[in-house]
Design an enzyme around this catalytic site. Structure first.
Site, mmCIF file in Angstrom:
data_model
loop_
_atom_site.group_PDB
_atom_site.id
_atom_site.type_symbol
_atom_site.label_atom_id
_atom_site.label_comp_id
_atom_site.label_asym_id
_atom_site.label_seq_id
_atom_site.Cartn_x
_atom_site.Cartn_y
_atom_site.Cartn_z
ATOM 1 N N TYR A 146 0.881 -1.327 0.086
ATOM 2 C CA TYR A 146 -0.097 -0.022 0.099
ATOM 3 C C TYR A 146 0.880 1.242 -0.208
ATOM 4 C CZ TYR A 146 -3.383 3.591 1.763
ATOM 5 O OH TYR A 146 -4.163 4.596 1.849
ATOM 6 N N ASP A 241 9.256 2.428 -0.589
ATOM 7 C CA ASP A 241 8.322 3.328 0.102
ATOM 8 C C ASP A 241 8.622 2.648 1.638
ATOM 9 O OD1 ASP A 241 6.005 3.720 1.895
ATOM 10 O OD2 ASP A 241 4.709 2.991 0.600
ATOM 11 N N LYS A 269 5.669 8.948 9.133
ATOM 12 C CA LYS A 269 5.404 8.261 10.577
ATOM 13 C C LYS A 269 6.647 8.648 11.296
ATOM 14 C CE LYS A 269 2.589 4.510 8.792
ATOM 15 N NZ LYS A 269 1.338 5.013 9.167
#
Length: 430
Positions: A146, A241, A269
């Site tokens: 994702y 990613d 994050k």
């Protein structure tokens, strides 16, 4: 333990009237496990407390950012100090330079970096940059990885390995995904076939080096190396990613841990210390194609805002001191060993995958190397396990297909308590 959630239930009923599904991000709704979400009142260290006063050991950690635990005093202090000077300027500020220097010094593949406001923005921008740099349109992504909710990335696999993907969400025109090729993770031959069928058309490959959005599974030995070789030979870019894995699996992320240097990397994050943030970076010649130097446009009013930068700098600096990564590895190993022993003792088939401070347990007797393997897991059994653990005061992600996280605030005693709770719950599922 008998949890009471009366206030959470009232809040959720009210939320349902004003927020679609009662939540501002779908997985929070507990749809995958049934029941209703609880509402958090406060968090500190490795624990959260809900509005009804129930206490939980937290392994979601705001989906990864709280690597130092919740409300770390150095991060709180840094945010307060920054806020006293203003929350946003829309003008360059010194924190941006400090953050950029930190990222470039810590991550092997980053020579220059651009801040964004989310991981979704970072991945979307990295793909645009890859296309602009190479002059090619097609992108390869992998089932189960994702990369945010940008239109061209909400894609499920086509009917065969060489077909283009189909939109994975209503509201995404098929034309937006026609240049995205979706392949199974950990399958080198599928990648080679896709490049052969689309010669000189593929701008790059984007992947989570350790996928954490379908649970957690690891790259097979040699897999990342093969992707590096294939992209380099074809003139395509390799994009990692590392929104989840960046600054978590090592100070330089998965690329340091596995010794692979991508052309571009995406972050989020941890680098925000709990505040909204994203970033993408890589080779200087590629990054210099961005406006204002080059023709690839990317912008953001709040990108590099002082609060997020101050929080992220405090988090990254704290991670470089005191043996944080050694501690995270030790806690991860303790949890992995304990959970495997608990499952064996209960006689319940569980595959427990762990990489540093990230983990996932699948209710299956098969190895899990990709999304197809993960889909063989027993999701009904996971639902019962999730609620059993929640009742024991252990908060895991409310989905079989999400990774769990450990922080430096967790203790060996927390891990022991978690393993005991898992043993209790697993015995009821045997």
């Amino acid at each position: 333990m008998n949890m009471i959630h009366a206030r959470s239930e009232r809040l959720f009923a009210e939320a349902l009237e004003h927020i679609p599904g009662g939540v501002n991000s779908p997985v929070r709704a507990f749809r995958a496990v049934g029941g209703q979400p609880f509402f958090v009142e406060k968090a500190a260290g490795a624990r959260v407390w809900d509005v009804d006063g129930n206490e939980y050991i937290d392994y979601v950690l705001t989906w990864g950012p709280a690597i130092l635990g919740h409300a770390h005093p150095k991060i709180i202090s840094a945010v307060k100090a920054a806020a006293d000077r203003g929350t946003s300027f829309g003008i360059p500020n010194p924190y941006e330079v400090t953050m950029a220097k930190l990222i470039c010094s810590l991550v092997p593949g980053v020579q220059k970096v651009r801040m964004t406001n989310s991981g979704t923005e970072a991945c979307m921008s990295a793909i645009r940059l890859a296309r602009g740099f190479t002059g090619r349109d097609k992108i390869i992504k992998f089932d189960g990885c994702y990369h945010g909710h940008a239109d061209s990335l909400l894609v499920k696999a086509g009917s065969g390995a060489l077909t283009f993907g189909n939109p994975d969400s209503a509201g995404v025109p098929a034309a937006f995904t026609q240049h995205t090729i979706v392949l199974p993770y950990n399958d080198v031959e599928a990648v080679k076939a896709a490049f052969a069928a689309n010669r000189d058309q593929i701008a790059g490959i984007i992947l989570e080096p350790v996928p954490g959005n379908a649970g957690l599974y690891l790259p097979r030995p040699g897999y990342l190396e093969s992707l590096r070789e294939i992209t380099r030979a074809s003139g395509a870019l390799l994009i990692f990613d590392e929104v989840m894995t960046g600054f978590r699996l090592a100070k330089g992320g998965a690329q340091e841990r596995f010794g692979i240097t991508p052309d571009l990397s995406c972050f989020g994050k941890v680098i925000g210390g709990g505040l909204p943030v994203g970033a993408f970076g890589g080779r200087a010649d590629i990054m210099d194609c961005l406006a204002p130097l080059g023709p690839v446009y990317q912008a953001g009013t709040l990108s590099g805002n002082p609060l997020a930068m101050a929080a992220g700098i405090a988090a990254l600096e704290e991670l470089q001191s005191g043996g944080a990564y050694r501690r995270l590895e030790e806690l991860g190993q303790q949890l992995e060993a304990g959970m495997k022993a608990a499952a064996n003792a209960a006689g319940v088939p569980v595959r427990f995958n762990c990489c540093g401070s990230m983990f996932c347990g699948y209710f299956t007797d098969r190895p899990v190397h990709n999304l197809a393997d993960a889909l063989h897991s027993d999701r009904e059994r996971f639902k019962k396990y999730f609620h059993g653990m929640l009742n024991e005061g252990i908060y895991l992600a409310p989905s079989q297909f999400e990774a769990g996280f450990i922080s430096t605030a967790h203790t060996a005693a927390d891990i022991d308590k978690t393993v005991r709770a898992a043993g209790n719950v697993l015995r009821t599922l045997a």
